[in-house]
Design a protein around this motif. Structure first.
Motif, mmCIF file in Angstrom:
data_model
loop_
_atom_site.group_PDB
_atom_site.id
_atom_site.type_symbol
_atom_site.label_atom_id
_atom_site.label_comp_id
_atom_site.label_asym_id
_atom_site.label_seq_id
_atom_site.Cartn_x
_atom_site.Cartn_y
_atom_site.Cartn_z
ATOM 1 N N THR A 232 17.397 -50.898 -15.525
ATOM 2 C CA THR A 232 17.326 -52.328 -16.862
ATOM 3 C C THR A 232 15.771 -51.727 -16.688
ATOM 4 O O THR A 232 14.797 -52.958 -18.329
ATOM 5 C CB THR A 232 17.786 -53.483 -15.870
ATOM 6 O OG1 THR A 232 16.533 -53.532 -14.960
ATOM 7 C CG2 THR A 232 18.886 -54.023 -15.718
ATOM 8 N N LEU B 182 19.080 -59.615 -17.971
ATOM 9 C CA LEU B 182 19.058 -58.888 -18.971
ATOM 10 C C LEU B 182 17.678 -59.548 -19.408
ATOM 11 O O LEU B 182 17.321 -58.967 -20.557
ATOM 12 C CB LEU B 182 20.205 -58.872 -19.992
ATOM 13 C CG LEU B 182 21.412 -57.939 -18.897
ATOM 14 C CD1 LEU B 182 22.721 -58.100 -19.839
ATOM 15 C CD2 LEU B 182 21.047 -56.562 -18.589
ATOM 16 N N ALA C 289 14.916 -56.838 -18.992
ATOM 17 C CA ALA C 289 15.490 -55.609 -18.829
ATOM 18 C C ALA C 289 14.865 -55.274 -20.209
ATOM 19 O O ALA C 289 14.378 -55.831 -21.036
ATOM 20 C CB ALA C 289 16.382 -55.812 -19.148
ATOM 21 N N LEU D 204 17.374 -49.583 -21.710
ATOM 22 C CA LEU D 204 18.549 -49.879 -22.061
ATOM 23 C C LEU D 204 19.248 -48.901 -22.944
ATOM 24 O O LEU D 204 20.061 -48.580 -23.109
ATOM 25 C CB LEU D 204 18.696 -51.539 -22.134
ATOM 26 C CG LEU D 204 18.738 -52.496 -21.633
ATOM 27 C CD1 LEU D 204 18.589 -53.483 -21.960
ATOM 28 C CD2 LEU D 204 19.676 -51.879 -19.609
#
Length: 196
Positions: free
Chosen positions: A11, A52, A55, A60
């Protein structure tokens, strides 16, 4: 000695033990036995286990996170982080040689995942795999004599491997690329790899 060809998608690039550190979201392994038999594994961490919000969009995007099975309504090859860590404990129990394109980073992340799930002691003095990690990119640099800034595809072509034939930044495709590079670099009796 068995070999494991390993690649991850993560990530971010931030060290995993730091706040907001990277998490593995895809892990792929090809395990080659002493007799040449190979078994491949491809696992995705469930979306619910990924932070996320921390991230990086660049990580990504590069790893094409939209490929995650759960993003496409599937649970194919999805396994919990603990199940993935347990798989790696099993695949490395006999201390195979670890080969990859970024083996230090990937081995560090796998060891961190094992530790998070209590599968290795926090003060472990040894790793489960052979400590001599093999980096196919470093091998390519040594073989081709090109500068460290040379494109991997350019270096790979000099040993007979066409990088464009692989879906790069998909961990499973990257393990096949690392395996094929390793074989090209080690199969020739004259020590020059697969390029004629």
């Amino acid at each position: 000695m068995p070999i494991v060809f390993v690649d991850l998608e993560t990530t971010s690039l931030r060290e995993p033990w730091l706040p907001g550190g990277r998490q593995i979201w895809q892990l792929a392994v090809i395990r080659r036995e002493d007799d040449g038999r190979e078994t491949s594994y491809n696992r995705f961490v469930p979306l619910r286990e990924l932070d996320l919000d921390r991230a990086t969009s660049q990580a990504l995007t590069i790893s094409r996170f939209e490929r995650h099975p759960e993003s496409n309504g599937s649970d194919t090859d999805v396994a919990t982080g603990r199940e993935i860590a347990e798989l790696m404990v099993e695949l490395t129990a006999d201390q195979p040689v670890w080969v990859g394109a970024a083996p230090w980073m990937d081995a560090n992340d796998v060891l961190h995942l094992m530790s998070v799930h209590g599968l290795v002691p926090l003060d472990a003095a040894d790793v489960p795999w052979d400590f001599r990690l093999v980096c196919v990119i470093s091998q390519l640099l040594g073989r081709t004599g090109l500068p460290p800034t040379a494109a991997v595809g350019e270096m790979a072509a000099l040993v007979g491997i066409d990088q464009s034939a692989y879906a790069i930044h998909d961990a499973l495709a990257d393990t096949y690329f690392a395996r094929d590079l390793f074989d090209a670099l080690t199969r020739s009796g004259d020590g020059r790899g697969g390029a004629g």
